[in-house]
Scaffold this motif. Structure first.
Motif, mmCIF file in Angstrom:
data_model
loop_
_atom_site.group_PDB
_atom_site.id
_atom_site.type_symbol
_atom_site.label_atom_id
_atom_site.label_comp_id
_atom_site.label_asym_id
_atom_site.label_seq_id
_atom_site.Cartn_x
_atom_site.Cartn_y
_atom_site.Cartn_z
ATOM 1 N N LEU A 1 -1.290 -60.070 -132.048
ATOM 2 C CA LEU A 1 -0.046 -60.674 -132.515
ATOM 3 C C LEU A 1 0.724 -59.789 -133.486
ATOM 4 N N GLY A 2 0.357 -58.522 -133.582
ATOM 5 C CA GLY A 2 1.134 -57.589 -134.373
ATOM 6 C C GLY A 2 0.796 -57.468 -135.831
ATOM 7 N N CYS A 3 -0.351 -57.968 -136.261
ATOM 8 C CA CYS A 3 -0.768 -57.793 -137.652
ATOM 9 C C CYS A 3 -1.170 -56.331 -137.876
ATOM 10 N N CYS B 1 -8.831 -56.476 -137.843
ATOM 11 C CA CYS B 1 -7.598 -57.225 -138.028
ATOM 12 C C CYS B 1 -7.922 -58.520 -138.777
ATOM 13 N N PRO B 2 -7.391 -58.682 -139.994
ATOM 14 C CA PRO B 2 -7.725 -59.861 -140.788
ATOM 15 C C PRO B 2 -7.073 -61.143 -140.290
ATOM 16 N N ALA C 1 -7.622 -59.549 -129.348
ATOM 17 C CA ALA C 1 -6.684 -58.491 -128.944
ATOM 18 C C ALA C 1 -6.973 -58.068 -127.508
ATOM 19 N N PRO C 2 -5.937 -57.976 -126.659
ATOM 20 C CA PRO C 2 -6.159 -57.660 -125.248
ATOM 21 C C PRO C 2 -6.373 -56.175 -124.952
ATOM 22 N N THR C 3 -5.800 -55.301 -125.785
ATOM 23 C CA THR C 3 -5.874 -53.872 -125.497
ATOM 24 C C THR C 3 -6.194 -53.072 -126.759
ATOM 25 N N ASN C 4 -6.488 -51.795 -126.558
ATOM 26 C CA ASN C 4 -6.763 -50.873 -127.656
ATOM 27 C C ASN C 4 -5.510 -50.685 -128.501
ATOM 28 N N LEU C 5 -5.685 -50.149 -129.713
ATOM 29 C CA LEU C 5 -4.528 -49.778 -130.509
ATOM 30 C C LEU C 5 -3.768 -48.698 -129.744
#
Length: 188
Positions: free
Chosen positions: A129-131, A150-151, A168-172
């Motif tokens: 979600l962009g954190c 990711c907190p 999270a669906p994908t890697n950074l």
């Protein structure tokens, strides 16, 4: 009989009025085209990116001060970017992972530049979600896999910034970047 089918030479040329009218049509069309272009160009040109956006299109980062095991955060296009210098142990740990077991299978070599495997450069934005994940700063929680945590919703990334657990669906994301020297990189 041949003389009856031939036209006189004067009849082959159009009358003076037709030549003048053709010229006026062409001149009017050309004038309208130039005028139309003069009106349309400002509308098209206003869609180009502004100078401040173009200035952010790429940034130069000096990585000389980053020690093995450390990371720095920089801002590019309004987003955080993590530049991490991996230790030999972190590189080994990332290379030992069976890629087929990963949600988003990528090797460390696919996420770094050839000959620069110690440098991992990623966007610091969780793909859920962009954190902004933790792990780039000294003493921050790196999660169970030693990479990023990711907190917001608990996504955990390994030392190659690959998703290992959480929503999270994908890697950074690895942005486009180029090394200008051993420790100077241009992102973007």
């Amino acid at each position: 009989m041949a003389s009856q089918t031939q036209r006189p030479a004067a009849a082959a040329l159009p009358p003076e009025g037709e030549r003048r009218r053709d010229f006026l049509y062409i001149a009017t069309g050309a004038f309208a085209a130039v005028g139309g272009a003069a009106v349309v160009w400002p509308m098209i040109n206003q869609m180009n990116p502004s100078a401040d956006v173009l200035a952010l299109a790429s940034i130069d980062v000096d990585l000389a001060a980053v020690q093995p095991g450390q990371a720095i955060k920089v801002s590019w296009r309004g987003k955080p970017v993590f530049a991490r210098r991996l230790t030999p142990a972190e590189i080994d740990a990332a290379n030992k992972v069976d890629v087929s077991t990963l949600r988003d299978p990528q090797t460390l070599a696919e996420r770094t530049k050839p000959g620069k495997q110690e440098w991992l450069i990623t966007l610091g934005v969780c793909t859920h979600l962009g954190c902004v994940p933790l792990g780039a700063g000294t003493g921050e929680n790196r999660g169970d896999y030693g990479g990023y945590f990711c907190p917001c919703h608990g996504s955990q990334y390994d030392t190659a910034a690959r998703i290992r657990s959480g929503p999270a669906p994908t890697n950074l994301v690895v942005p486009d970047y180029t090394f200008r020297s051993d420790t100077a990189v241009t992102i973007g």
